[in-house]
Scaffold this motif. Structure first.
Motif, PDB file in Angstrom:
ATOM      1  N   ASP A  47       0.946  -0.797   0.323  1.00 11.69           N
ATOM      2  CA  ASP A  47      -0.030  -0.293  -0.176  1.00 11.69           C
ATOM      3  C   ASP A  47       0.650   1.393   0.028  1.00 11.69           C
ATOM      4  N   ARG A  48       0.736   1.829  -1.266  1.00  7.88           N
ATOM      5  CA  ARG A  48       1.876   2.963  -1.367  1.00  7.88           C
ATOM      6  C   ARG A  48       1.611   4.358  -0.099  1.00  7.88           C
ATOM      7  N   ARG A  49       0.593   4.542   0.125  1.00 12.24           N
ATOM      8  CA  ARG A  49       0.017   5.637   1.476  1.00 12.24           C
ATOM      9  C   ARG A  49       0.857   5.157   2.508  1.00 12.24           C
ATOM     10  N   LEU A  53       3.804   7.346   4.531  1.00  6.63           N
ATOM     11  CA  LEU A  53       3.595   7.729   6.246  1.00  6.63           C
ATOM     12  C   LEU A  53       4.150   7.256   6.483  1.00  6.63           C
ATOM     13  N   MET A  54       4.827   5.834   6.557  1.00  2.00           N
ATOM     14  CA  MET A  54       5.865   5.836   7.396  1.00  2.00           C
ATOM     15  C   MET A  54       7.222   6.565   7.200  1.00  2.00           C
ATOM     16  N   ASN A  55       7.168   6.745   5.673  1.00  2.00           N
ATOM     17  CA  ASN A  55       8.400   7.986   5.303  1.00  2.00           C
ATOM     18  C   ASN A  55       8.562   8.803   5.684  1.00  2.00           C
ATOM     19  N   SER A  56       7.042   9.628   5.851  1.00  2.00           N
ATOM     20  CA  SER A  56       7.071  11.152   6.270  1.00  2.00           C
ATOM     21  C   SER A  56       7.373  10.906   7.563  1.00  2.00           C
ATOM     22  N   ALA A  57       6.982   9.861   8.436  1.00  2.00           N
ATOM     23  CA  ALA A  57       7.310  10.338   9.686  1.00  2.00           C
ATOM     24  C   ALA A  57       8.589   9.709  10.336  1.00  2.00           C
ATOM     25  N   LEU A 111       0.431  11.929  10.951  1.00  2.00           N
ATOM     26  CA  LEU A 111      -0.026  12.292   9.503  1.00  2.00           C
ATOM     27  C   LEU A 111      -0.861  12.171   9.009  1.00  2.00           C
ATOM     28  N   TRP A 112      -0.904  10.572   9.481  1.00  2.00           N
ATOM     29  CA  TRP A 112      -2.255   9.517   9.105  1.00  2.00           C
ATOM     30  C   TRP A 112      -3.258   9.527   8.488  1.00  2.00           C
ATOM     31  N   THR A 113      -4.266  11.308   9.119  1.00  2.00           N
ATOM     32  CA  THR A 113      -4.914  11.498   7.818  1.00  2.00           C
ATOM     33  C   THR A 113      -4.358  12.392   6.434  1.00  2.00           C
ATOM     34  N   ASN A 114      -3.522  12.407   6.367  1.00  2.00           N
ATOM     35  CA  ASN A 114      -2.977  13.058   4.905  1.00  2.00           C
ATOM     36  C   ASN A 114      -3.040  12.119   3.946  1.00  2.00           C
ATOM     37  N   PHE A 115      -2.744  10.934   4.397  1.00  2.00           N
ATOM     38  CA  PHE A 115      -2.628   9.808   4.201  1.00  2.00           C
ATOM     39  C   PHE A 115      -3.785   8.033   3.809  1.00  2.00           C
ATOM     40  N   ARG A 203       9.911  -4.369 -13.449  1.00  3.90           N
ATOM     41  CA  ARG A 203       8.777  -2.949 -13.419  1.00  3.90           C
ATOM     42  C   ARG A 203       8.623  -2.980 -12.300  1.00  3.90           C
ATOM     43  N   GLU A 204       8.240  -3.862 -11.534  1.00  2.45           N
ATOM     44  CA  GLU A 204       7.720  -2.945 -10.201  1.00  2.45           C
ATOM     45  C   GLU A 204       8.106  -1.468  -9.156  1.00  2.45           C
ATOM     46  N   PRO A 205       7.687  -0.906  -9.419  1.00  6.21           N
ATOM     47  CA  PRO A 205       8.158   0.426  -8.330  1.00  6.21           C
ATOM     48  C   PRO A 205       9.651  -0.059  -6.913  1.00  6.21           C
ATOM     49  N   ASP A 206      10.317   1.065  -7.538  1.00  4.36           N
ATOM     50  CA  ASP A 206      11.629   0.638  -6.695  1.00  4.36           C
ATOM     51  C   ASP A 206      11.945   0.430  -5.062  1.00  4.36           C
ATOM     52  N   VAL A 207      10.541   1.591  -5.059  1.00  2.00           N
ATOM     53  CA  VAL A 207       9.870   2.065  -3.623  1.00  2.00           C
ATOM     54  C   VAL A 207       9.317   0.502  -2.860  1.00  2.00           C
ATOM     55  N   PHE A 208       8.932  -0.580  -3.855  1.00  2.00           N
ATOM     56  CA  PHE A 208       8.842  -1.628  -3.047  1.00  2.00           C
ATOM     57  C   PHE A 208       9.993  -2.947  -2.765  1.00  2.00           C
ATOM     58  N   LYS A 209      10.625  -3.058  -4.451  1.00  2.00           N
ATOM     59  CA  LYS A 209      11.259  -3.596  -4.163  1.00  2.00           C
ATOM     60  C   LYS A 209      12.503  -3.245  -2.933  1.00  2.00           C
TER      61      LYS A 209
END
Length: 294
Positions: A47-49, A53-57, A111-115, A203-209
């Motif tokens: 879940d990219r959201r 959220l984890m990254n923003s925190a 920050l939860w409600t932002n995402f 081809r999956e996003p690097d953020v996941f891999k």
């Protein structure tokens, strides 16, 4: 504060200062996040959201605590790095761990409600636990972060294959688990392509891999700093800083942008191109050049 007859209870407190001249990693993990993911309907396998959220925190924690050099996160965990010469809180383990955990948790909830604006939090609220781990040298420290990134790839490949078999191939959870039993990386790539609508894992996003790496973004002082490896080895006997220089470095850390990237931290390039991370020193800020020209 005046002495009292009750003050003797302080003698029950035990010292917990971490070993000096060792690298400190504070690793936090979500508590009960399997249930939390289900409660709020997180998308599978990623879940990219939730990741953002984890990254923003974590980014907020880095901004609040200038002593931090680096953070690496994947799923519901984050690892925060302090330099081996760090003296924050006199290197008291409980203070360092509780500060990182409480600051991260506070920002995560804030920050939860932002995402997830359409999914308000209800008790039990998200929470995290943490631990301090010490590493004696740069080699073992880098191996730690390499381990976490390698683990990210292994877990994500499995989860992507598992959920793709369910969502695209129509298998149930038990059948998907059985289909993946005993498979290696190459097998999973082939399963995704052959059985899941020609899916190409590469081809999956690097953020996941690769997970997320956070660091303060400075400019390199010279080409030598880019190509040389001596800076990344973090010499064992650094030159002591004066209070004036130390305060100047602290202000630069506070002003620096905390970058979030999804890149390889196992190979040399990442560390060679950012020598300030392991040296514990600060590089140039972009506005330093503007000041010099003016």
């Amino acid at each position: 504060m005046a002495n009292s007859k009750y003050e003797y209870v302080k003698t029950f407190e035990q010292p917990d200062n971490l070993l000096s001249r060792t690298w400190i990693v504070i690793r936090i993990d979500g508590r009960g996040f399997t249930k939390l993911c289900s409660r709020y309907g997180f998308e599978k396998p990623n879940d990219r959201r939730a990741i953002d959220l984890m990254n923003s925190a974590a980014q907020c924690v880095m901004k609040d605590i200038p002593d931090l050099l680096l953070a690496y996160g994947v799923s519901d965990e984050f690892s925060f790095l302090f330099h081996k010469d760090c003296t924050l809180f006199q290197r008291r383990s409980n203070k360092l761990v509780s500060t990182i955990v409480s600051t991260f948790t506070g920002y995560y909830v804030h920050l939860w409600t932002n995402f997830f604006p359409d999914k308000p939090l209800i008790p039990p609220l998200p929470s995290f636990d943490g631990r301090a781990v010490l590493y004696p040298d740069v080699t073992s420290l880098r191996d730690y972060f390499s381990w976490r990134q390698a683990d990210c790839h292994i877990n994500n490949l499995y989860n992507t294959s598992f959920w793709s078999l369910i969502q695209k191939a129509g298998l149930d959870a038990r059948a998907a688990e059985k289909r993946l039993s005993g498979t290696v990386s190459k097998d999973k790539h082939e399963i995704l392509y052959a059985e899941c609508d020609g899916m190409n894992y590469n081809r999956e996003p690097d953020v996941f891999k690769k997970g997320s790496v956070l660091y303060r973004s400075f400019e390199l002082e010279s080409r030598h700093a880019l190509l040389g490896s001596s800076e990344t080895s973090a010499p064992e006997t650094p030159t002591p800083q004066s209070k004036t220089v130390a305060e100047k470095d602290r202000k630069r850390r506070l002003k620096a942008t905390v970058a979030i990237e999804h890149i390889d931290i196992i190979q040399e390039d990442f560390w060679n191109q950012r020598p300030w991370i392991l040296s514990g020193k600060t590089g140039r800020l972009p506005d330093d050049n503007a000041k010099e020209k003016s």
